[in-house]
Write an enzyme that holds these catalytic residues in place. Structure first.
Site: not given
Ligand code: ZN
Length: 301
Positions: A120
């Protein structure tokens, strides 16, 4: 002694107060592998701190400055983790760890990292428990070492949004993510994305994965980076996919076994895992690593 090293750092397990992220899992998986006789202490290799030049292949200078100064800013707070020496060191060592595992894979066929998978993280900001994108840095490192095409196979519950954005305009990298559709993060466009509905179980997941992997292997990568997140598990706190332990074992077998039969070197990384029972998270990561060790031993040399 194993033919290649397993990469691990004691810096991965950090103290977090009342947080859903069980960072003790890294150490506990290592201990379980030793206890079960899959590895000995001498099979593990600890990465050093990565040079800033390595981080700059993906990340922007103002963001790296914030991390270096341990500053809580709009670029760092979205990690939803405290910004301190321990958490930033953990992220730094994980970058070097995945890079090291890539080197092991290119040398020996299989690279195992008991950590990493921080998909992320974006070039200019942290997000979702991820400060630095070790996956993207590992991919670029492989390309610099002569790989022609690299595929990322991201089987974490959550879409690999940072990785997708980083390689959106890079034809040398194929990013595949299979994830739960209607949860964090807002989706970015990768090379191939499969979003599954809440409640999807083993059969739906594995048949979707099979279709996805066909396209991955058709792209003809000479290295695969695998994110074996254990959060698609039915006992996970963060999602509503319903995979069983056996379903996740078959998932690993499809990805890693698929690489093995095609003789494509691969790297395994952890990424997420937030089971109600931490023992389940440990066992699920351990079963991925046991399979990778087995394939490592059988890799033709
Ligand atoms: Zn995850």
């Amino acid at each position: 002694m194993l033919p290649a090293k397993i990469v691990y750092s004691s810096h991965y397990s950090v103290r977090l107060e009342h947080h859903v992220f069980p960072t003790e899992k890294y150490q506990l998986v290592k201990e379980q592998l030793i206890r079960e006789g899959w590895a000995e202490a001498c099979d593990f290799l600890e990465p050093g701190l990565p040079p800033r030049e390595l981080l700059q292949r993906v990340h922007q200078a103002p963001f790296l400055d914030d991390l270096e100064a341990l500053r809580l800013t709009p670029r760092t707070w979205r990690a939803e983790l405290p910004v301190n020496r321990e958490t930033i060191d953990s992220a730094l060592y994980a970058v070097a760890g995945t890079e090291l595992a890539v080197r092991e894979a290119l040398r020996q066929g299989v690279g195992i990292h008991l950590g990493g998978g921080h998909h992320h993280a974006f070039p200019g900001h942290a997000e979702g428990f991820c400060f630095l994108n070790d996956v993207a840095i590992g991919v670029l490192s492989a390309l610099l070492q002569g790989a022609r095409k690299v595929a990322v196979v991201d089987c974490d519950l959550h879409q690999g949004n940072g990785t997708a954005v980083i390689f959106q305009r890079d034809p040398r990298v194929f990013t595949f993510s299979i994830h739960e559709e209607d949860i964090y993060p807002p989706k970015e466009r990768g090379s191939l994305d499969i979003g599954l509905p809440a409640g999807a179980g083993d059969d739906q997941y594995l048949s979707s994965l099979e279709g996805g992997l066909t396209k991955v292997f058709k792209a003809d990568p000479d290295l695969v980076l695998y994110l074996g997140g254990t959060d698609p598990y039915r006992g996970d706190k963060l999602g509503l996919l319903e995979l069983t332990m056996e379903g996740l074992r078959r998932r690993d077998e499809m990805v890693l076994g698929g690489c093995f039969t095609r003789k494509i070197p691969f790297v395994t990384t952890f990424s997420g895992g937030y089971a109600v029972q931490i023992e389940d998270t440990i066992e699920l990561h351990a079963q991925t690593v046991r399979l990778a060790i087995d394939l490592m031993k059988r890799w033709p040399r």
